[in-house]
Design a protein around this motif. Sequence first.
Motif, PDB file in Angstrom:
ATOM      1  N   SER A 202     106.923  40.322  64.354  1.00 61.05           N
ATOM      2  CA  SER A 202     107.304  39.372  63.312  1.00 61.05           C
ATOM      3  C   SER A 202     106.122  38.489  62.918  1.00 61.05           C
ATOM      4  N   SER A 203     105.363  38.027  63.909  1.00 61.32           N
ATOM      5  CA  SER A 203     104.212  37.160  63.644  1.00 61.32           C
ATOM      6  C   SER A 203     103.114  37.911  62.894  1.00 61.32           C
ATOM      7  N   ILE A 204     102.871  39.161  63.288  1.00 56.61           N
ATOM      8  CA  ILE A 204     101.852  39.960  62.617  1.00 56.61           C
ATOM      9  C   ILE A 204     102.213  40.159  61.143  1.00 56.61           C
ATOM     10  N   GLY A 205     103.477  40.479  60.897  1.00 53.81           N
ATOM     11  CA  GLY A 205     103.904  40.710  59.518  1.00 53.81           C
ATOM     12  C   GLY A 205     103.853  39.458  58.665  1.00 53.81           C
ATOM     13  N   THR A 206     104.363  38.346  59.219  1.00 51.76           N
ATOM     14  CA  THR A 206     104.457  37.110  58.448  1.00 51.76           C
ATOM     15  C   THR A 206     103.113  36.422  58.267  1.00 51.76           C
ATOM     16  N   PHE A 207     102.323  36.349  59.334  1.00 51.41           N
ATOM     17  CA  PHE A 207     101.140  35.501  59.313  1.00 51.41           C
ATOM     18  C   PHE A 207      99.800  36.232  59.194  1.00 51.41           C
ATOM     19  N   ILE A 208      99.785  37.543  59.387  1.00 49.80           N
ATOM     20  CA  ILE A 208      98.519  38.272  59.258  1.00 49.80           C
ATOM     21  C   ILE A 208      98.546  39.234  58.072  1.00 49.80           C
ATOM     22  N   ILE A 209      99.533  40.117  58.062  1.00 50.92           N
ATOM     23  CA  ILE A 209      99.608  41.107  56.978  1.00 50.92           C
ATOM     24  C   ILE A 209      99.849  40.441  55.631  1.00 50.92           C
ATOM     25  N   SER A 210     100.790  39.481  55.586  1.00 54.54           N
ATOM     26  CA  SER A 210     101.148  38.884  54.293  1.00 54.54           C
ATOM     27  C   SER A 210      99.996  38.118  53.631  1.00 54.54           C
ATOM     28  N   PRO A 211      99.246  37.232  54.330  1.00 57.06           N
ATOM     29  CA  PRO A 211      98.149  36.537  53.635  1.00 57.06           C
ATOM     30  C   PRO A 211      97.036  37.474  53.179  1.00 57.06           C
ATOM     31  N   ILE A 212      96.759  38.519  53.986  1.00 57.83           N
ATOM     32  CA  ILE A 212      95.738  39.496  53.580  1.00 57.83           C
ATOM     33  C   ILE A 212      96.192  40.229  52.330  1.00 57.83           C
ATOM     34  N   LEU A 213      97.460  40.643  52.305  1.00 59.54           N
ATOM     35  CA  LEU A 213      97.993  41.352  51.138  1.00 59.54           C
ATOM     36  C   LEU A 213      98.041  40.435  49.920  1.00 59.54           C
ATOM     37  N   ILE A 214      98.442  39.186  50.122  1.00 59.08           N
ATOM     38  CA  ILE A 214      98.491  38.215  49.022  1.00 59.08           C
ATOM     39  C   ILE A 214      97.117  38.051  48.390  1.00 59.08           C
ATOM     40  N   CYS A 215      96.114  37.813  49.228  1.00 59.16           N
ATOM     41  CA  CYS A 215      94.758  37.592  48.712  1.00 59.16           C
ATOM     42  C   CYS A 215      94.161  38.855  48.117  1.00 59.16           C
ATOM     43  N   TYR A 216      94.608  40.000  48.580  1.00 59.57           N
ATOM     44  CA  TYR A 216      94.182  41.270  47.987  1.00 59.57           C
ATOM     45  C   TYR A 216      94.716  41.395  46.560  1.00 59.57           C
ATOM     46  N   LEU A 217      95.927  40.871  46.352  1.00 61.62           N
ATOM     47  CA  LEU A 217      96.555  40.964  45.035  1.00 61.62           C
ATOM     48  C   LEU A 217      96.059  39.902  44.054  1.00 61.62           C
ATOM     49  N   ILE A 218      95.716  38.709  44.561  1.00 60.25           N
ATOM     50  CA  ILE A 218      95.387  37.606  43.649  1.00 60.25           C
ATOM     51  C   ILE A 218      93.887  37.310  43.555  1.00 60.25           C
ATOM     52  N   SER A 219      93.051  38.105  44.245  1.00 58.47           N
ATOM     53  CA  SER A 219      91.605  37.889  44.170  1.00 58.47           C
ATOM     54  C   SER A 219      90.878  39.230  44.171  1.00 58.47           C
ATOM     55  N   TYR A 220      89.636  39.200  43.756  1.00 57.48           N
ATOM     56  CA  TYR A 220      88.822  40.415  43.737  1.00 57.48           C
ATOM     57  C   TYR A 220      88.041  40.591  45.032  1.00 57.48           C
ATOM     58  N   ASN A 221      87.949  39.542  45.833  1.00 60.32           N
ATOM     59  CA  ASN A 221      87.230  39.606  47.100  1.00 60.32           C
ATOM     60  C   ASN A 221      88.066  38.898  48.175  1.00 60.32           C
ATOM     61  N   THR A 222      88.810  39.673  48.934  1.00 59.28           N
ATOM     62  CA  THR A 222      89.740  39.118  49.906  1.00 59.28           C
ATOM     63  C   THR A 222      89.034  38.314  50.998  1.00 59.28           C
ATOM     64  N   LYS A 223      87.936  38.846  51.525  1.00 61.14           N
ATOM     65  CA  LYS A 223      87.209  38.163  52.603  1.00 61.14           C
ATOM     66  C   LYS A 223      86.654  36.825  52.119  1.00 61.14           C
ATOM     67  N   GLU A 224      86.135  36.806  50.901  1.00 61.97           N
ATOM     68  CA  GLU A 224      85.587  35.558  50.363  1.00 61.97           C
ATOM     69  C   GLU A 224      86.689  34.543  50.122  1.00 61.97           C
ATOM     70  N   TYR A 225      87.822  34.998  49.591  1.00 65.75           N
ATOM     71  CA  TYR A 225      88.937  34.085  49.326  1.00 65.75           C
ATOM     72  C   TYR A 225      89.426  33.448  50.625  1.00 65.75           C
ATOM     73  N   LEU A 226      89.520  34.252  51.683  1.00 69.47           N
ATOM     74  CA  LEU A 226      90.022  33.767  52.962  1.00 69.47           C
ATOM     75  C   LEU A 226      88.936  33.089  53.800  1.00 69.47           C
ATOM     76  N   SER A 227      87.722  33.053  53.279  1.00 65.41           N
ATOM     77  CA  SER A 227      86.577  32.438  53.984  1.00 65.41           C
ATOM     78  C   SER A 227      86.303  33.106  55.325  1.00 65.41           C
ATOM     79  N   ILE A 228      86.453  34.433  55.353  1.00 67.86           N
ATOM     80  CA  ILE A 228      86.146  35.191  56.567  1.00 67.86           C
ATOM     81  C   ILE A 228      84.647  35.495  56.552  1.00 67.86           C
ATOM     82  N   CYS A 229      83.871  34.658  57.210  1.00 68.87           N
ATOM     83  CA  CYS A 229      82.421  34.808  57.201  1.00 68.87           C
ATOM     84  C   CYS A 229      81.813  34.116  58.410  1.00 68.87           C
ATOM     85  N   LYS A 230      80.552  34.389  58.655  1.00 62.59           N
ATOM     86  CA  LYS A 230      79.841  33.755  59.767  1.00 62.59           C
ATOM     87  C   LYS A 230      79.454  32.330  59.393  1.00 62.59           C
ATOM     88  N   THR A 231      79.205  31.534  60.411  1.00 63.66           N
ATOM     89  CA  THR A 231      78.704  30.182  60.202  1.00 63.66           C
ATOM     90  C   THR A 231      77.871  29.786  61.415  1.00 63.66           C
TER      91      THR A 231
END
Length: 295
Positions: free
Chosen positions: A59-88
């Motif tokens: 349930s947690s994987i579906g609600t909190f991991i799969i859904s935001p990745i899928l959402i950002c895939y649909l509403i942006s052209y760069n999912t990793k950039e939208y979600l700020s998945i990067c090094k620092t």
Amino acid sequence: MTKYISIKGMFADSSTPVKFLIAFFTIIFCSFFFAAIGIIGIKLITDQTIALKIYQLLSSIGTFIISPILICYLISYNTKEYLSICKTKGYFFLMALICITVAIPFINFTTILNEQMELPDCFKQLEEIMKGLEDKQGETTKLFLNVNSIPGYLLNLLILALIPAIGEELLFRGFLQKAIFLHTKNIHIAIWCAGILFSAIHLQFYGFFPRLFMGVLFGYFLVWSGSILVPMACHFINNALIVTYSYIMPESEENILETFGSKDIILCCVSFFLIILICTFMNKTKVVTSDSAKE
């Protein structure tokens, strides 16, 4: 030949209400889909506790991991950039971890204050319902934490620490905070709104304000570091410490991490001062991103 139709960024140019509507239905779909798989798993597993853990995991994987990745895939052209998945810089991880460590007394103090709150008489029935839900959730958590083996402990770390740290940060800081910021152009509004929703979704009235404070801290950690990996790391360490303490001290009636310094006013004041000091340093050395530039 039929052209390949990509759904990536399909709603990138849509209005904010449309994007939030897409997000809402995506979360609902993923939640129900993975919950259904979890229910099937419950029927196949004889050990009720393990079955509940598997259900919680899916349930947690579906609600909190799969859904935001899928959402950002649909509403942006760069999912990793939208979600700020990067090094620092490692500096931000170190400072953020020090910050949540020194914040323990102050957060525990807000917990005590929160527990003393009472709703007006006209909301007494609602308060009783919320108290019942919170007690039931507390019983489930205690059931989950009651393990006496290394595999059980590692499974708890996965279900109660790692998955929530990754998933909740992706959904609330990665997607929601960014979406609110893009709409309001005010990073502080975005951080606090995401923090409120983050705390509310846990359905724990007597833990609302300490969780709100943690959510706000995580939100600023993301903005200052430019990477969602920083709040993820802090979120994981916070949850992992509680899981680990419960495993090492199973007979303890209370988790010292949740009570330390809560009644020491001087220690709470020092804790709050250190939080402000560390956050000030992090803000001054922040990574300049599209979010932090308009802070």
